[in-house]
Write an enzyme that holds these catalytic residues in place. Structure first.
Site, mmCIF file in Angstrom:
data_model
loop_
_atom_site.group_PDB
_atom_site.id
_atom_site.type_symbol
_atom_site.label_atom_id
_atom_site.label_comp_id
_atom_site.label_asym_id
_atom_site.label_seq_id
_atom_site.Cartn_x
_atom_site.Cartn_y
_atom_site.Cartn_z
ATOM 1 N NE ARG A 58 -2.926 -1.523 -0.504
ATOM 2 C CZ ARG A 58 -2.717 -2.770 -0.926
ATOM 3 N NH1 ARG A 58 -2.567 -3.767 -0.080
ATOM 4 N NH2 ARG A 58 -2.628 -3.038 -2.214
ATOM 5 C CG ASN A 89 -8.941 8.082 2.779
ATOM 6 O OD1 ASN A 89 -9.748 7.200 3.061
ATOM 7 N ND2 ASN A 89 -9.159 8.977 1.838
ATOM 8 C CB VAL A 90 -3.741 4.908 6.071
ATOM 9 C CG1 VAL A 90 -4.553 4.467 7.281
ATOM 10 C CG2 VAL A 90 -3.906 3.920 4.922
ATOM 11 C CG HIS A 106 -9.400 4.537 10.350
ATOM 12 N ND1 HIS A 106 -10.343 4.303 9.373
ATOM 13 C CD2 HIS A 106 -10.076 4.594 11.533
ATOM 14 C CE1 HIS A 106 -11.547 4.229 9.944
ATOM 15 N NE2 HIS A 106 -11.405 4.407 11.239
ATOM 16 N N GLY A 172 -16.998 10.204 -0.175
ATOM 17 C CA GLY A 172 -16.369 8.935 -0.526
ATOM 18 C C GLY A 172 -16.179 7.957 0.612
ATOM 19 C CB THR A 173 -16.798 7.343 3.852
ATOM 20 O OG1 THR A 173 -16.962 6.308 4.825
ATOM 21 C CG2 THR A 173 -17.654 8.528 4.228
ATOM 22 C CB SER A 174 -19.169 2.390 2.409
ATOM 23 O OG SER A 174 -18.315 1.909 3.434
HETATM 24 P P1 OAD Z 1 -15.193 1.906 1.581
HETATM 25 O O1 OAD Z 1 -14.421 1.089 0.597
HETATM 26 O O2 OAD Z 1 -16.013 1.179 2.609
HETATM 27 O O3 OAD Z 1 -16.184 2.876 0.813
HETATM 28 C C1 OAD Z 1 -15.735 3.623 -0.277
HETATM 29 C C2 OAD Z 1 -16.829 4.582 -0.693
HETATM 30 O O4 OAD Z 1 -16.303 5.370 -1.732
HETATM 31 C C3 OAD Z 1 -18.100 3.898 -1.213
HETATM 32 O O5 OAD Z 1 -19.236 4.504 -0.629
HETATM 33 C C4 OAD Z 1 -18.044 4.183 -2.717
HETATM 34 O O6 OAD Z 1 -19.332 4.329 -3.307
HETATM 35 C C5 OAD Z 1 -17.282 5.486 -2.743
HETATM 36 N N1 OAD Z 1 -16.585 5.795 -3.995
HETATM 37 C C6 OAD Z 1 -16.030 4.973 -4.911
HETATM 38 N N2 OAD Z 1 -15.459 5.673 -5.902
HETATM 39 C C7 OAD Z 1 -15.652 6.988 -5.609
HETATM 40 C C8 OAD Z 1 -15.301 8.216 -6.231
HETATM 41 N N3 OAD Z 1 -14.626 8.256 -7.391
HETATM 42 N N4 OAD Z 1 -15.671 9.362 -5.629
HETATM 43 C C9 OAD Z 1 -16.374 9.353 -4.459
HETATM 44 N N5 OAD Z 1 -16.722 8.228 -3.835
HETATM 45 C C10 OAD Z 1 -16.373 7.065 -4.393
HETATM 46 O O7 OAD Z 1 -14.149 2.919 2.263
HETATM 47 P P2 OAD Z 1 -14.258 3.729 3.635
HETATM 48 O O8 OAD Z 1 -15.680 4.109 3.910
HETATM 49 O O9 OAD Z 1 -13.251 4.791 3.582
HETATM 50 O O10 OAD Z 1 -10.081 1.214 7.729
HETATM 51 O O11 OAD Z 1 -13.815 2.628 4.663
HETATM 52 C C11 OAD Z 1 -13.699 2.935 6.014
HETATM 53 C C12 OAD Z 1 -12.572 2.140 6.630
HETATM 54 O O12 OAD Z 1 -12.728 0.762 6.339
HETATM 55 C C13 OAD Z 1 -11.201 2.473 6.072
HETATM 56 O O13 OAD Z 1 -10.624 3.597 6.686
HETATM 57 C C14 OAD Z 1 -10.414 1.238 6.337
HETATM 58 C C15 OAD Z 1 -11.445 0.214 5.973
HETATM 59 O O14 OAD Z 1 -11.345 -1.015 6.572
HETATM 60 C C16 OAD Z 1 -8.887 0.699 8.113
HETATM 61 O O15 OAD Z 1 -8.145 0.157 7.344
HETATM 62 C C17 OAD Z 1 -8.587 0.891 9.545
#
Ligand code: OAD
Length: 232
Positions: A58, A89-90, A106, A172-174
């Site tokens: 990564r 994000n890291v 994180h 951009g977070t689920s």
């Molecule tokens: P996710 O992978 O769960 O979610 C990503 C989000 O980004 C989804 O809602 C997508 O629809 C959206 N997405 C995809 N492409 C995009 C774009 N071009 N523009 C905007 N949005 C877009 O990621 P996170 O919610 O960040 O933790 O996940 C949270 C945590 O889970 C992370 O920090 C990580 C992971 O496990 C650790 O590693 C500690």
């Protein structure tokens, strides 16, 4: 003059158009890797080499990517607003773009920390953490990443920031991972909330929400332009 405060909670989607894979989308990182194998304290105990390699890859990739239009748009916002970014994000793409106030919930890929005393955090030279790289107390260094099952120590400070938001952005977070996903509940009632994400997110619980169902690279610059024109 009192500047309005914008708090932006960002996730993997804000970095997706820079070429960093998200976690839970199709093609996401958790499709190829079992969380239990690479992102828990137990995994580190059972198989340090695999965990180290996962984060080394990564980190190596991070040296080959650049911020995108979404990161840069958030920097633009600082011309008129006090902008506080809370990122899950890291990566360091917000900082690379020029954002000045970034809180990492994180952890950070480019830092490592002691495996016995978590406040001994160091920048890592280059991309590779190796077995035998030690902290000043003589214990193995580990990635400076919060793993599943570990406390997110920044949450109280993040919640405090959210409670002072005049405008709240979610990009951009689920919203699947707690406690980060719960931060929105600290936003004062009446504060406008904007969510930029192309996914079908369940957001019925978020009050005063404008859902911009778009990619961050186009949705963010458009929203920022609107906010700079004073139309929240
Ligand atoms: P996710 O992978 O769960 O979610 C990503 C989000 O980004 C989804 O809602 C997508 O629809 C959206 N997405 C995809 N492409 C995009 C774009 N071009 N523009 C905007 N949005 C877009 O990621 P996170 O919610 O960040 O933790 O996940 C949270 C945590 O889970 C992370 O920090 C990580 C992971 O496990 C650790 O590693 C500690």
């Amino acid at each position: 003059m009192h500047r309005k405060r914008i708090v932006a909670l960002t996730g993997a989607g804000v970095s997706s158009e820079s070429g960093i894979r998200t976690f839970r989308d199709s093609g996401g990182l958790w499709e190829d890797h079992d969380i239990m194998d690479v992102a828990t304290p137990g995994a580190w105990e059972r198989n340090m080499d695999l965990v180290m390699e996962f984060y080394n890859q990564r980190r190596k990739q991070l040296y080959g990517v650049s911020p995108n239009a979404a990161h840069f748009a958030l920097v633009e916002l600082e011309r008129e607003y006090d902008v506080q970014i809370i990122t899950q994000n890291v990566d360091d793409l917000h900082e690379q773009a020029g954002s000045t106030q970034v809180m990492h919930l994180h952890g950070e890929l480019k830092k490592v920390r002691s495996s016995v005393k978590e406040d001994l955090v160091y920048p890592l030279e280059g991309w590779e953490l190796k077995r035998g790289d030690l902290c000043e107390l003589g214990s193995q260094l580990r990635p400076h990443v919060v793993w599943f099952g570990e406390a997110v120590t920044m949450i109280p400070a993040a919640a405090e920031l959210c409670s002072t938001a005049d405008i709240f952005l979610i990009i951009g977070t689920s919203l699947n991972v707690y406690p980060a996903a719960g931060l929105v509940s600290y936003v004062p009632s009446g504060t406008p909330v904007y969510l930029i994400d192309p996914g079908d997110l369940g957001v019925a619980h978020i009050p005063n929400l404008t859902f911009i169902k778009e990619k961050a690279g186009t949705g963010t610059p458009r929203l920022v332009k609107q906010l700079l024109q004073g139309n929240p």
